[in-house]
Design a protein around this motif. Structure first.
Motif, mmCIF file in Angstrom:
data_model
loop_
_atom_site.group_PDB
_atom_site.id
_atom_site.type_symbol
_atom_site.label_atom_id
_atom_site.label_comp_id
_atom_site.label_asym_id
_atom_site.label_seq_id
_atom_site.Cartn_x
_atom_site.Cartn_y
_atom_site.Cartn_z
ATOM 1 N N ALA A 96 7.681 1.484 16.773
ATOM 2 C CA ALA A 96 6.953 1.261 15.043
ATOM 3 C C ALA A 96 5.689 1.822 15.124
ATOM 4 O O ALA A 96 4.961 1.767 16.129
ATOM 5 C CB ALA A 96 7.207 -0.007 14.476
ATOM 6 N N MET A 97 5.426 2.461 13.817
ATOM 7 C CA MET A 97 4.015 2.763 13.725
ATOM 8 C C MET A 97 3.632 2.071 12.383
ATOM 9 O O MET A 97 4.351 1.997 11.532
ATOM 10 C CB MET A 97 3.710 4.319 13.338
ATOM 11 C CG MET A 97 3.575 4.894 14.769
ATOM 12 S SD MET A 97 3.623 6.893 14.604
ATOM 13 C CE MET A 97 2.692 7.231 13.460
ATOM 14 N N LEU A 98 2.493 1.273 12.165
ATOM 15 C CA LEU A 98 2.294 0.204 11.296
ATOM 16 C C LEU A 98 0.733 0.404 10.793
ATOM 17 O O LEU A 98 -0.164 0.903 11.935
ATOM 18 C CB LEU A 98 2.439 -1.097 11.933
ATOM 19 C CG LEU A 98 3.750 -1.582 12.352
ATOM 20 C CD1 LEU A 98 3.652 -2.858 13.145
ATOM 21 C CD2 LEU A 98 4.925 -1.544 11.589
ATOM 22 N N ALA A 99 0.519 0.024 9.507
ATOM 23 C CA ALA A 99 -0.779 -0.077 8.870
ATOM 24 C C ALA A 99 -1.585 -1.083 9.799
ATOM 25 O O ALA A 99 -0.991 -2.057 10.450
ATOM 26 C CB ALA A 99 -0.709 -0.332 7.727
ATOM 27 N N PRO A 100 -3.007 -1.110 9.696
ATOM 28 C CA PRO A 100 -3.587 -2.305 10.486
ATOM 29 C C PRO A 100 -3.361 -3.720 10.088
ATOM 30 O O PRO A 100 -3.486 -4.617 10.647
ATOM 31 C CB PRO A 100 -4.931 -1.700 9.918
ATOM 32 C CG PRO A 100 -4.994 -0.562 9.678
ATOM 33 C CD PRO A 100 -3.859 -0.169 9.154
ATOM 34 N N ASP A 101 -2.589 -3.785 8.781
ATOM 35 C CA ASP A 101 -2.063 -5.203 8.370
ATOM 36 C C ASP A 101 -0.822 -5.594 9.415
ATOM 37 O O ASP A 101 -0.576 -6.791 9.465
ATOM 38 C CB ASP A 101 -1.877 -5.118 6.960
ATOM 39 C CG ASP A 101 -0.621 -4.410 6.706
ATOM 40 O OD1 ASP A 101 0.037 -3.726 7.554
ATOM 41 O OD2 ASP A 101 -0.269 -4.087 5.340
#
Lengths: 251, 64
Positions: free
Chosen positions: A51-56
């Motif tokens: 997965a690639m995720l936002a900093p949250d």
């Protein structure tokens, strides 16, 4: 685990603007729960998740799946990563000790990655933390980031798998055996070593690290013949993998 | 004469090979636990590349 995209130079370059998290599947309840929220197939978590995720840590910025194959190529993946890092610009640099959860798991992963293992040993948790703090600038230096698998312990017994002179406290650099079950101590640094000394010795170990592999098939077939088996902390839920393992082991 | 040339050639080769350090191949730098990685992402504001894999093949450790 993918060996093409994640070893590509443009992806590695792009990864410097990310926090890269790699966990061993089936070794932590908390982590498995997180993975199940990202991607499941037939209601279960499979051997690999990507997965690639936002900093949250919650907002997906690419489709989650088993691997990065949603991207047509490594260049495509690197481009997507660059776009993400333009959107989420870093406000500070990484500066913590990137340890795995346990020494034996870290040794196994170092064997898988064919890199040396770096072990912090402290006489207590406070001393281990102080050593880690001095190591952090070296670990995240341009030349050394990604060159070791790291772990930390205040339990001397955790060093049992290693041959060579051990320290009651300090830093050990270890060459894993083929199966990541034992290791040979390549170098050791005292607990009060400076960051400069640690960095110099780490670089020396990396440059002289020369560990040969017998090839994937030979490794696996020999391991099965020798009865070597890794016991995961949690039950494996990837049915295809479990069936293949049982078949290979005549169960 | 040819022995001198051979010796000269060998000393040139030796000089070139001494002090040549092995090249360090860049690699992705991984956080080994979810907790530490998520904390770092919150702190730095960097996006996350998340991967999980099993460090064993057909139960044999040492290979992904």
């Amino acid at each position: 685990m993918d060996r093409s995209y994640l070893t590509n130079k443009s992806v590695i370059d792009a990864s410097r603007d990310f926090v890269c998290i790699r966990v061993a599947t089936y070794e932590s309840e908390e982590e498995l729960k997180f993975m199940s929220g990202l991607y499941q197939r037939n209601g279960v978590v499979e051997n690999t998740t990507f997965a690639m995720l936002a900093p949250d840590g919650k907002t997906k910025i690419a489709r989650a799946g088993r691997g990065p194959m949603q991207f047509r190529s490594s260049s495509d993946m690197a481009r997507s990563m660059k776009q993400a890092s333009e959107k989420y610009k870093a406000k500070s640099e990484v500066d913590s000790f990137p340890a795995m959860q346990a020494v034996d798991l870290a040794l196994n992963v170092a064997a898988c990655d064919n890199v040396p293992l770096l072990v912090v040993i402290g006489k207590d948790a406070a001393e281990a933390k102080a050593i880690q703090k001095r190591l952090v600038p070296a670990i995240w230096s341009e030349q050394l980031q990604g060159q070791f698998v790291h772990c930390s312990t205040a339990t001397f017994d955790d060093l049992k798998p290693f041959t060579g002179k051990k320290l009651k406290s300090g830093v050990l650099m270890v060459e894993p055996d083929s199966y990541g079950l034992t290791g040979k101590i390549l170098d050791r640094c005292a607990a009060d070593s400076t960051t400069e000394e640690l960095q110099k010795r780490m670089l020396s170990v990396v440059k002289s690290f020369d560990r040969n592999s017998i090839g994937h098939s030979n490794h696996v077939n020999t391991g099965i013949a020798l009865g070597i088996e890794w016991k995961t902390k949690l039950p494996e839920t990837d049915a295809q993998s479990v069936r293949a393992t049982d078949r290979a082991r005549g169960r | 004469m040819s022995i001198r040339r051979t010796l000269l050639f060998m000393s040139l080769v030796l000089t070139c090979s001494i002090g040549q350090a092995a090249e360090v191949v860049p690699k992705i730098a991984w956080f080994g636990t979810l907790k530490s990685g998520l904390a770092e992402a919150r702190e730095t504001g960097k996006p996350i590349l998340f991967v999980s894999a099993a460090p064993h093949c057909l139960g044999v450790p040492g290979e992904w």
